[in-house]
Design a protein around this motif. Structure first.
Motif, mmCIF file in Angstrom:
data_model
loop_
_atom_site.group_PDB
_atom_site.id
_atom_site.type_symbol
_atom_site.label_atom_id
_atom_site.label_comp_id
_atom_site.label_asym_id
_atom_site.label_seq_id
_atom_site.Cartn_x
_atom_site.Cartn_y
_atom_site.Cartn_z
ATOM 1 N N LYS A 164 0.842 -1.201 0.000
ATOM 2 C CA LYS A 164 0.000 0.000 0.000
ATOM 3 C C LYS A 164 0.869 1.239 0.000
ATOM 4 N N GLU A 165 1.963 1.204 0.795
ATOM 5 C CA GLU A 165 2.850 2.362 0.858
ATOM 6 C C GLU A 165 3.722 2.462 -0.377
ATOM 7 N N GLY A 166 3.626 1.500 -1.252
ATOM 8 C CA GLY A 166 4.418 1.513 -2.481
ATOM 9 C C GLY A 166 5.876 1.234 -2.232
ATOM 10 N N LYS A 167 6.185 0.621 -1.071
ATOM 11 C CA LYS A 167 7.599 0.453 -0.723
ATOM 12 C C LYS A 167 8.154 -0.892 -1.173
ATOM 13 N N LEU A 168 7.267 -1.880 -1.386
ATOM 14 C CA LEU A 168 7.733 -3.244 -1.624
ATOM 15 C C LEU A 168 8.668 -3.345 -2.829
ATOM 16 N N GLU A 169 8.242 -2.774 -3.940
ATOM 17 C CA GLU A 169 9.037 -2.855 -5.163
ATOM 18 C C GLU A 169 10.422 -2.267 -4.963
ATOM 19 N N GLU A 170 10.464 -1.138 -4.256
ATOM 20 C CA GLU A 170 11.745 -0.461 -4.051
ATOM 21 C C GLU A 170 12.684 -1.325 -3.237
ATOM 22 N N LEU A 171 12.159 -1.956 -2.207
ATOM 23 C CA LEU A 171 12.978 -2.828 -1.390
ATOM 24 C C LEU A 171 13.541 -3.985 -2.221
ATOM 25 N N ILE A 172 12.661 -4.541 -3.060
ATOM 26 C CA ILE A 172 13.088 -5.655 -3.902
ATOM 27 C C ILE A 172 14.197 -5.210 -4.838
ATOM 28 N N ARG A 173 14.018 -3.996 -5.384
ATOM 29 C CA ARG A 173 15.008 -3.467 -6.316
ATOM 30 C C ARG A 173 16.355 -3.333 -5.618
ATOM 31 N N LYS A 174 16.310 -2.817 -4.409
ATOM 32 C CA LYS A 174 17.554 -2.619 -3.646
ATOM 33 C C LYS A 174 18.286 -3.944 -3.474
ATOM 34 N N ILE A 175 17.524 -4.979 -3.142
ATOM 35 C CA ILE A 175 18.139 -6.291 -2.931
ATOM 36 C C ILE A 175 18.746 -6.798 -4.237
ATOM 37 N N MET A 176 17.991 -6.600 -5.340
ATOM 38 C CA MET A 176 18.485 -7.090 -6.634
ATOM 39 C C MET A 176 19.761 -6.371 -7.038
ATOM 40 N N ASN A 177 19.876 -5.081 -6.651
ATOM 41 C CA ASN A 177 21.094 -4.338 -6.971
ATOM 42 C C ASN A 177 22.217 -4.606 -5.991
#
Lengths: 332, 134, 559
Positions: free
Chosen positions: A299-312
């Motif tokens: 809902k906060e739109g944070k999930l994708e960003e966290l995933i991206r960080k891990i992938m990078n």
């Protein structure tokens, strides 16, 4: 803050509550349509599922649960039909849950266990339900447990959970049971090797079905020697020969089940149950926390960003988990 | 919330033992992501309806090639009504003469798929017409 | 078989043709598909030459008609001596109605009778059984007691005809009734000629008309074979069938392999009883389908003959050449016929019938064009019969034996089918035999996979079915259909009740008890079954006794 709830939604909510009331009454009265509908709701795991389980939980704990597993073709379903016939003779009612795997590729499932038991479908005292694993290890275990609860609350004396017994998934399912029966047929050679690990551990009773075959006695010997290795158990699992097609050996099997039932009642029954309850509570809490947190993050739109960080490779998953814990749970 | 699956019962009423088509349809529906319960051969209308109730299916597919459909299908539809089963899509296939189709539709069999129907057509039909229950 | 030098030249020239002539052509006129296959997935090249049969040894692989290995035919003169039997599978409604149809077909020139029974009869239920409701007389004739069989053959002298009976589970009872009718007509049993299908293995594999579990079923099959071998020397006590396996979705190679594997299983079962192979093998007969791929079917029939001859001689040590003969009946494939544009089916049936004839069948049934709609109308079945007659008397193909022998393609394909079928047979043996394979569900899975694959090809238009997925029309052509009068069921039930009232019920009870006792021992049940049917015990009553003793079978579902 008061939310303005549209009238229609309120109406629907009230209707829903009345439906649930009816459903629960039906379950407790053993009414087939209610039982069936409730199981569907359980499988779909929505809000209603939760409400139903809460309502019927106090009425559970009376049924004796038998898990039956084994490789495909061992004759489980035929054996179940015979077992149920015998139980019915003594006036006991039975619920059967037959679990089959969902295809990981298509998401669909072919549920064909019922066919061997179709003669029982017209027996008022028998309820048969086919269930697909739906590709969720935890989800299936939960659905099966709750389905068993519904059948329990509906007054079934015995509940049989049947699975194919090829993998870890199935091994988890039968833990739901008081007595676990592993059914094998002679000549399964390699397959026995493959499944030895899991099934040898969890079986309380072992059955060599199709015992009219030549290699049946050999199979019994092989099995007994494999079981020798399980020295930690205080209950020595018997090996019983059956010919499901003719019903031979079924009475012996029922006796063994009764023996095991007695054993459980005199020994670590409560300890085993305590462990199971603890495991389920943890699982329930776990699931709720995870679901809620993930929903919030999304809902906060944070999930994708966290995933991206891990992938990078900027950060690892465990540190993220710590952060979330600090931020969302410890705070409250 | 776990995904909702369409649960389909494929049934062979009566003594007809031609199951090639029923099995192909069952497999196609499974491959399309549905949960398919197949009762096997030689089911009475009573057995079929009991199965419908216990399995709480959304769709019923009746397969028959023996010519006995005019005796068996009405009995099945009658039992479904008697037992209060609503909200289930019923379709049929097999050898059913064109002239019997209107009568069958009248009693509630929504669609009849004759020989030569592409499997994709059946799958699409079920997907689009299965009742959406909550 | 060919001169080495000349063959080398052919190879050289073929390579040149393939690298020069063909590509030039393909450049502007590409072939219709990148690859071509038979229905059994055998890849087919555009051309076959002597190279493809360079290892063919005429005497070893083909021989002469009437001589080992019988590839070119089991009789020395084949159709020049006698045209194949034209035997149309028929039956519907009551025994009277079917009796009429028999007489009609005999008048129109069929040369052998073939009975189709209704579902209740096939499943061992009387016409008044709850499971029979709505089914009586719909797919075949209802026979619940000897009375029905007597009416069925009213005015048909059994020493003048041969009758094939498509019955499996209740074979003993139906055969017993036929024998009883013969006895009544005063025909010596040695003169009775015909066939009972009596092949339970293929029921478990494909047709699913199963009453008892596998082992008792096979025992009953062997009882019938043994009884006939000793008492009805002209009778074929089994028709080892591939037709149903094919119709359930198997491809040609599977049909061939599974049928032969079944045959091997029955021979072994009979040997286990203590008979010598030459005592019974000459009475085994076979039944295949004739499907769409013209040359594949012809190759299949030829390969079947050669393989069975080898099996009987090399594996089972048969000495009598008749034990090595594969005598076959063929039916054109029902599942290839369409409901759309039904008249097209006449063409399909013609090609399939022709393949069966070029393949050397002893007996042939041609389907009617309304196959996908209803049971055959008189018009439709007449056309089907005429199809055979035109092939026999107008086309000239019956005047030469095995005219396709020597064709590079057909000989290559015959070899190819044989090789592939052997692979399957060996696989089944490795598994422990047919019954093991059935219990593992392996055969059923192979068939289900082939069926699914075929359907996918049709759905995706990789396989064209004229009038269905291509060249379709909107119009619904009207063909006059045969309708079964619902009164049939009432009539049958009334007759059945009359039979039960008028017979000596005490005697029936006694005999049924005797049957029960014998079934529990390892005794041949045929004599007692004959006694029972003569006392007018019904089919259902006799089957119920056996159900009690042997149990009832529930199939394993494989999709």
């Amino acid at each position: 803050m008061l939310r303005k709830t549209p009238l229609k939604e309120l109406e629907n909510r009230v209707k829903g509550l009345i439906e649930i009331e009816k459903l629960i009454k039906g379950i407790l009265a053993g009414e087939k349509r209610s039982i069936a509908r409730a199981i569907t709701l359980i499988e779909n795991n929505g809000e209603t599922a939760q409400k139903i389980i809460s309502a019927i939980y106090p009425y559970t704990g009376k049924a004796y649960i038998i898990g039956i597993t084994g490789p495909a073709g061992s004759g489980k379903s035929t054996l179940i039909e015979k077992i149920v016939k015998e139980l019915r003779k003594t006036g006991k009612t039975v619920g059967i849950v037959a679990v089959d795997p969902t295809s990981p590729f298509t998401g669909g499932a072919f549920l064909g266990d019922r066919i061997r038991m179709q003669n029982l479908s017209l027996d008022e005292g028998v309820f048969i339900r086919s269930m697909a694993s739906r590709n969720s290890l935890g989800g299936l275990a939960k659905a099966t447990k709750n389905t068993v609860r519904i059948l329990d609350a509906s007054g079934k004396d015995y509940i049989i959970v049947e699975t194919v017994g090829a993998g870890q998934l199935e091994v988890d399912i039968v833990k739901v049971a008081h007595t676990v029966i592993v059914v094998l047929a002679p000549g399964f050679g390699d397959e026995i090797q493959a499944i030895k690990a899991g099934l040898m551990e969890i079986g309380d009773i072992f059955v060599i079905n199709k015992a009219d075959r030549e290699n049946a006695d050999r199979a019994v010997i092989d099995l007994l020697s494999a079981l020798e290795l399980n020295t930690h158990k205080t209950w020595k699992p018997p090996v019983i020969k059956t010919v499901a097609l003719t019903g031979e050996g079924v009475n012996e099997l029922l006796k063994a089940i009764e023996e095991h039932k007695k054993y459980l009642q005199t020994r670590a029954f409560d300890e085993k149950r305590r462990k199971k309850v603890e495991a389920e509570l943890l699982e329930a809490i776990n699931q709720r926390i995870t679901d809620t947190l993930i929903a919030e993050l999304k809902k906060e739109g944070k999930l994708e960003e966290l995933i991206r960080k891990i992938m990078n490779r900027e950060v690892d998953p465990y540190s993220i988990a710590e952060e979330i814990l600090k931020e969302k749970i410890s705070k409250k | 919330m776990a995904e909702r699956k369409i649960r389909v019962l494929i049934a062979k009423p009566g003594l007809d033992s031609h199951d090639r088509g029923a099995k192909i349809v069952a497999r196609a529906l499974r491959d399309a992501g549905m949960e398919v319960i197949y009762t096997g051969l030689r089911q009475t209308p009573e057995q079929i309806v009991e199965t419908v109730i216990q399995e709480d299916v959304d769709v019923i597919g009746l397969s028959i090639l023996s010519g006995a459909h005019m005796a068996l299908f009405p009995r099945i539809m009658e039992l479904l009504r008697e037992k209060g089963v609503k909200d289930v899509l019923v379709f049929a296939g097999g050898i059913i003469p064109d002239e019997d189709v209107p009568k069958l539709k009248e009693i509630g069999i929504k669609e009849i798929f004759g020989p030569g129907t592409p499997t994709d057509v059946i799958v699409k039909y079920v997907k689009e017409n299965a009742p959406k229950r909550t | 078989m060919f001169d080495k030098e000349k063959l080398r030249k052919v190879t050289e020239e073929r390579k040149r043709w393939e690298s020069e002539t063909v590509p030039k052509w393909i450049q502007t006129k590409p072939e219709r598909q990148p690859e071509f296959y038979t229905i059994s997935e055998i890849p087919v090249k555009r051309l076959y030459t002597p190279e493809d049969i360079r290892d063919l040894d005429y005497m070893r692989d083909l021989g002469f008609p009437g001589e080992y290995p019988f590839t070119r035919g089991i009789h020395a003169t084949m159709y020049r001596g006698r045209i194949w039997t034209m035997r149309q599978f028929s039956g519907f409604g009551t025994a009277e109605q079917t009796n009429q149809r028999f007489k009609y077909l005999l008048k129109e020139g069929e040369t052998g009778l073939s009975i189709a029974f209704d579902y209740p009869t096939i499943m061992g239920y009387d016409s008044d059984h709850p499971m029979a409701r709505g089914e009586v007389g719909k797919c075949g004739v209802a026979v619940s007691s000897l009375k029905d069989m007597e009416i069925l053959f009213d005015g048909i002298p059994l020493e003048k005809v041969t009758t094939s009976m498509t019955i499996n589970g209740p074979t003993s009872m139906i055969l017993a009734m036929y024998i009883a009718v013969g006895d009544k007509q005063g025909v010596p049993r040695e003169k009775l000629g015909g066939t009972v299908q009596n092949d339970m293995l293929k029921e478990f594999i494909a047709q699913k008309l199963v009453i008892f579990p596998p082992r008792p079923s096979v025992k009953l099959v062997c009882d019938v074979i043994e009884f006939c071998v000793k008492n009805l020397p002209k009778w074929n006590p089994i028709s080892i069938s591939g037709y149903h396996i094919r119709e359930a979705g198997a491809n040609a190679v599977q049909e061939l392999a599974f049928t032969l594997a079944d045959g091997i299983t029955y021979v072994e079962a009979m040997l286990e009883r203590g008979l010598k192979v030459d005592d019974f093998a000459h009475r085994l007969s076979f039944f295949f389908a004739s499907h769409n791929n013209f040359f594949e079917e012809i190759a299949k029939f030829r390969a079947a003959r050669r393989m069975w001859a080898k099996i009987m001689k090399e594996r089972f040590g048969a000495k009598n050449p008749r034990s090595m003969w594969m005598r076959m009946h063929v039916q054109t494939s029902g599942c290839t016929l369409t409901a759309q544009q039904p008249l097209n089916n006449i063409v399909r049936v013609t090609l399939q019938a022709l393949a069966a004839v070029l393949g050397g069948t002893q007996s042939l049934h041609t389907n009617s064009f309304d196959e996908a709609l209803a049971l055959p109308s008189e018009l439709a079945v007449r056309v089907a019969l005429r199809t055979q007659q035109i092939i026999a008397y107008e086309s000239g193909v019956a005047d030469i034996i095995d005219p396709l022998g020597g064709s590079y393609y057909v000989e290559w394909l015959t070899n190819e089918m044989e090789e592939r079928a052997w692979e399957y047979i060996h696989k089944i043996e490795d598994m422990g035999g047919v019954i093991e394979a059935i219990e593992k569900g392996w055969l059923q899975q192979e068939i289900a996979n082939s069926a699914y694959k075929y359907q996918r090809e049709v759905d995706m238009k990789k396989r064209i079915i004229v009038g269905v997925n291509e060249y379709t029309t909107e119009e619904h052509g009207e063909v006059p259909l045969l309708r079964i009068d619902p009164k049939v069921e009432e009539e049958q039930i009334a007759r059945l009740q009359k039979v039960k009232r008028e017979r000596d019920n005490q005697k029936v009870r006694q005999i049924l008890q005797k049957l029960h006792d014998e079934a529990e021992k390892n005794v041949n049940l045929m004599p007692t079954v004959i006694e029972a049917v003569k006392a007018y015990a019904t089919l259902g009553e006799i089957c119920d006794v056996l159900r009690e003793v042997y149990g009832v079978y529930k199939e394993m579902i494989i999709i």
